[in-house]
Design a protein around this motif. Structure first.
Motif, PDB file in Angstrom:
ATOM      1  N   TRP A 182       0.848  -1.184   0.000  1.00  0.00           N
ATOM      2  CA  TRP A 182       0.000   0.000   0.000  1.00  0.00           C
ATOM      3  C   TRP A 182       0.884   1.235   0.000  1.00  0.00           C
ATOM      4  O   TRP A 182       2.063   1.157   0.325  1.00  0.00           O
ATOM      5  N   THR A 183       0.284   2.350  -0.394  1.00  0.00           N
ATOM      6  CA  THR A 183       0.990   3.630  -0.348  1.00  0.00           C
ATOM      7  C   THR A 183       0.581   4.345   0.918  1.00  0.00           C
ATOM      8  O   THR A 183      -0.574   4.755   1.068  1.00  0.00           O
ATOM      9  N   ASP A 184       1.526   4.460   1.825  1.00  0.00           N
ATOM     10  CA  ASP A 184       1.261   5.049   3.130  1.00  0.00           C
ATOM     11  C   ASP A 184       1.287   6.572   3.038  1.00  0.00           C
ATOM     12  O   ASP A 184       2.128   7.142   2.338  1.00  0.00           O
ATOM     13  N   GLY A 185       0.368   7.218   3.752  1.00  0.00           N
ATOM     14  CA  GLY A 185       0.266   8.676   3.700  1.00  0.00           C
ATOM     15  C   GLY A 185       1.472   9.405   4.255  1.00  0.00           C
ATOM     16  O   GLY A 185       1.660  10.588   3.969  1.00  0.00           O
ATOM     17  N   ILE A 186       2.308   8.726   5.041  1.00  0.00           N
ATOM     18  CA  ILE A 186       3.519   9.333   5.594  1.00  0.00           C
ATOM     19  C   ILE A 186       4.761   8.567   5.157  1.00  0.00           C
ATOM     20  O   ILE A 186       5.756   9.161   4.739  1.00  0.00           O
ATOM     21  N   LEU A 187       4.719   7.251   5.224  1.00  0.00           N
ATOM     22  CA  LEU A 187       5.900   6.431   4.957  1.00  0.00           C
ATOM     23  C   LEU A 187       6.133   6.157   3.480  1.00  0.00           C
ATOM     24  O   LEU A 187       7.195   5.671   3.105  1.00  0.00           O
ATOM     25  N   GLY A 188       5.145   6.440   2.635  1.00  0.00           N
ATOM     26  CA  GLY A 188       5.298   6.176   1.206  1.00  0.00           C
ATOM     27  C   GLY A 188       4.927   4.741   0.860  1.00  0.00           C
ATOM     28  O   GLY A 188       4.087   4.117   1.528  1.00  0.00           O
TER      29      GLY A 188
ATOM     30  N   ASN B 218       0.484  -4.647  11.766  1.00  0.00           N
ATOM     31  CA  ASN B 218      -0.958  -4.838  11.956  1.00  0.00           C
ATOM     32  C   ASN B 218      -1.724  -4.413  10.714  1.00  0.00           C
ATOM     33  O   ASN B 218      -2.686  -5.082  10.298  1.00  0.00           O
ATOM     34  N   THR B 219      -1.307  -3.292  10.138  1.00  0.00           N
ATOM     35  CA  THR B 219      -1.988  -2.804   8.940  1.00  0.00           C
ATOM     36  C   THR B 219      -1.897  -3.816   7.814  1.00  0.00           C
ATOM     37  O   THR B 219      -2.882  -4.068   7.104  1.00  0.00           O
ATOM     38  N   ALA B 220      -0.720  -4.406   7.646  1.00  0.00           N
ATOM     39  CA  ALA B 220      -0.558  -5.404   6.578  1.00  0.00           C
ATOM     40  C   ALA B 220      -1.548  -6.551   6.750  1.00  0.00           C
ATOM     41  O   ALA B 220      -2.222  -6.957   5.792  1.00  0.00           O
ATOM     42  N   THR B 221      -1.652  -7.082   7.963  1.00  0.00           N
ATOM     43  CA  THR B 221      -2.582  -8.201   8.180  1.00  0.00           C
ATOM     44  C   THR B 221      -4.023  -7.735   8.052  1.00  0.00           C
ATOM     45  O   THR B 221      -4.868  -8.455   7.509  1.00  0.00           O
ATOM     46  N   GLN B 222      -4.316  -6.517   8.498  1.00  0.00           N
ATOM     47  CA  GLN B 222      -5.693  -6.033   8.417  1.00  0.00           C
ATOM     48  C   GLN B 222      -6.127  -5.800   6.977  1.00  0.00           C
ATOM     49  O   GLN B 222      -7.307  -5.964   6.654  1.00  0.00           O
ATOM     50  N   ILE B 223      -5.199  -5.428   6.121  1.00  0.00           N
ATOM     51  CA  ILE B 223      -5.543  -5.263   4.710  1.00  0.00           C
ATOM     52  C   ILE B 223      -6.050  -6.580   4.142  1.00  0.00           C
ATOM     53  O   ILE B 223      -7.044  -6.621   3.395  1.00  0.00           O
ATOM     54  N   GLN B 224      -5.395  -7.693   4.492  1.00  0.00           N
ATOM     55  CA  GLN B 224      -5.875  -8.991   4.020  1.00  0.00           C
ATOM     56  C   GLN B 224      -7.212  -9.364   4.652  1.00  0.00           C
ATOM     57  O   GLN B 224      -8.074  -9.956   3.990  1.00  0.00           O
ATOM     58  N   ILE B 225      -7.412  -9.027   5.916  1.00  0.00           N
ATOM     59  CA  ILE B 225      -8.698  -9.335   6.564  1.00  0.00           C
ATOM     60  C   ILE B 225      -9.820  -8.529   5.920  1.00  0.00           C
ATOM     61  O   ILE B 225     -10.910  -9.052   5.661  1.00  0.00           O
TER      62      ILE B 225
ATOM     63  N   PRO C 278      -9.293   1.617   3.947  1.00  0.00           N
ATOM     64  CA  PRO C 278      -9.090   3.065   4.111  1.00  0.00           C
ATOM     65  C   PRO C 278      -7.691   3.464   3.669  1.00  0.00           C
ATOM     66  O   PRO C 278      -6.843   2.606   3.386  1.00  0.00           O
ATOM     67  N   ASN C 279      -7.447   4.747   3.605  1.00  0.00           N
ATOM     68  CA  ASN C 279      -6.101   5.258   3.369  1.00  0.00           C
ATOM     69  C   ASN C 279      -5.340   5.193   4.693  1.00  0.00           C
ATOM     70  O   ASN C 279      -5.762   5.798   5.679  1.00  0.00           O
ATOM     71  N   PHE C 280      -4.242   4.454   4.712  1.00  0.00           N
ATOM     72  CA  PHE C 280      -3.463   4.299   5.933  1.00  0.00           C
ATOM     73  C   PHE C 280      -2.266   5.248   5.951  1.00  0.00           C
ATOM     74  O   PHE C 280      -1.640   5.488   4.916  1.00  0.00           O
ATOM     75  N   ALA C 281      -1.971   5.767   7.140  1.00  0.00           N
ATOM     76  CA  ALA C 281      -0.758   6.569   7.342  1.00  0.00           C
ATOM     77  C   ALA C 281      -0.243   6.260   8.740  1.00  0.00           C
ATOM     78  O   ALA C 281      -1.025   6.101   9.682  1.00  0.00           O
TER      79      ALA C 281
END
Length: 441
Positions: free
Chosen positions: A154-160, A208-215, A224-227
């Motif tokens: 994913w493209t993170d709003g802060i981390l890229g 956590n975000t990585a696993t939640q994207i799959q869930i 959602p847009n994650f940052a």
């Protein structure tokens, strides 16, 4: 419509780390004219306490972070149960029975073999009979989400751009053996069903975000847009986590920190924008830009809040501090000249009491031996009064003409004799107030 949320657990008081998350989500929602949800993560009945729910609301209200609606996860357990059943039906949810000791041994073995310490999915090979036997022996197992072993991007709003190999991550536990629903699935279900469009949280949640994207994908939801913002450190770069308990918002409030001072610092800390005191929330909203924040750990020094607090107080009118002035003991008829004198010389409102005591009671004169004759001669030249804004200037001019003293040698001994201090308010402002108050007593 843009929708964000702040989802604290009511297991303690909000601290500066929590505030950073809450504020970023709040500013995103307000800048877009969207919705800001306060979501109480109270699925842990043992640790969640109603007093902390109330405290969370009080702290947010103190700061002016007003929510559009409140949700409580403890009231949505049926929704999480439905999601869990759907994951079972599609073969993405399985029960595992290892004890913490067994899991620890497995991790150590994998590390010794140079492998990532992830769960080996041994539970997938259990027969129904083996599962029944384990339940009889150990009770219900935990429920793990079965990750697809592929890269999660994913493209993170802060981390890229972020890319994580799911094979390097353990299948996350979503439901404990005692039936407690964990944050990972509860948050996914809530974000999906509440239409959350943007999620900002700490960089410790990246996995956590990585696993939640799959869930989310497995449940057919919209991501959602994650940052992920950087984590706070102490002023020397030391870990702040152990000190967060002493940086609760209510502790800062007790120390006299003003809301706009705290918000002004936290809304820019870690960004490429300078930290400047803002007049109101509208200024913070207008100037907020998530893309200007960096990934590096961000230094936080609580002492930075006090100059901002002092500057904020200097901008306030008497009507905005009238309660604090009254609490300091200042009579209503003297409140205006007292505030005009004190406002430039306080760091927090608690300092008002000391200035009132000086005006009311006077101070022990501070006179150096070499200045005693000078001060005595000067006091003889002090007019009877009443004093006004011109008295200090007229008096020191007369003293200068008689004694020949000037500059610091003239003014400092007189200040110290009248106030017992080397620094303080403009004497032209303070002198009339001292005279008026002493005349009343």
């Amino acid at each position: 419509m843009t929708t964000t949320r702040f989802a604290p657990s009511p297991t303690g008081y909000i601290h500066v780390g929590n505030l950073r998350t809450a504020l970023m989500n709040y500013l995103i929602a307000r800048k877009a004219g969207g919705t800001f949800i306060l979501r109480i993560d109270d699925t842990d009945p043992e640790r969640s306490k109603e007093e902390y729910v109330d405290a969370i609301k009080q702290d947010l209200e103190w700061l002016g972070l007003n929510w559009d609606r409140v949700e409580r996860q403890s009231e949505r357990l049926d929704r999480y149960a439905e999601a869990a059943e759907k994951l079972r039906e599609i073969g993405r949810f399985y029960e595992a029975f290892e004890t913490p000791t067994e899991l620890d041994l497995k991790r150590k073995k994998q590390l010794n073999m140079g492998k990532p310490p992830v769960y080996d999915r041994a539970a997938l090979n259990l027969s129904d009979a083996e599962k029944e036997a384990l339940r009889a022996e150990r009770g219900n197992g935990v429920w793990r989400f079965k990750l697809n072993h592929e890269r999660i991007e994913w493209t993170d709003g802060i981390l890229g751009d972020i890319s994580i190999d799911a094979a390097s991550v353990s299948d996350p536990v979503l439901i404990r053996g005692d039936g407690q629903v964990l944050y990972t699935i509860a948050s996914v279900v809530d974000d999906t069903e509440m239409g959350v469009t943007d999620v900002v949280r700490g960089s410790d949640h990246v996995t956590n975000t990585a696993t939640q994207i799959q869930i989310i994908d497995a449940l057919g939801g919209q991501c959602p847009n994650f940052a992920h913002h950087s984590l706070l450190t102490g002023p020397q770069g030391e870990a702040l986590s152990k000190r967060l308990g002493t940086l609760a918002l209510r502790d800062l409030r007790e120390q006299g920190v003003q809301p706009m001072a705290l918000l002004s610092l936290m809304a820019r800390l870690g960004s490429s924008d300078p930290v400047e005191l803002r007049a109101d929330m509208a200024e913070l909203v207008d100037g907020f830009d998530l893309s200007r924040f960096g990934a590096a750990p961000t230094k936080f020094d609580v002492q930075d809040l006090f100059p901002l607090t002092a500057k904020h107080l200097q901008s306030l009118t008497l009507s905005e501090v009238s309660d604090a002035v009254a609490d300091a003991g200042v009579p209503p008829e003297l409140a205006e000249p007292f505030w005009a004198m004190a406002r430039e010389n306080i760091t927090t409102l608690a300092d008002l009491k000391g200035w009132w005591e000086l005006c009311r009671d006077g101070a022990e004169p501070l006179i150096d031996d070499e200045d005693r004759d000078f001060v005595s001669e000067a006091m003889a030249l002090l007019p009877e009064g009443p004093f006004d804004g011109e008295t200090w200037g007229d008096w020191t001019k007369a003293v200068k003409e008689v004694t020949g003293r000037k500059g610091k040698g003239l003014f400092m001994p007189l200040r110290k004799a009248l106030t017992g201090m080397e620094r303080g308010p403009e004497m032209a402002t303070l002198l009339p107030l001292l005279q008026v108050i002493r005349a009343r007593n």
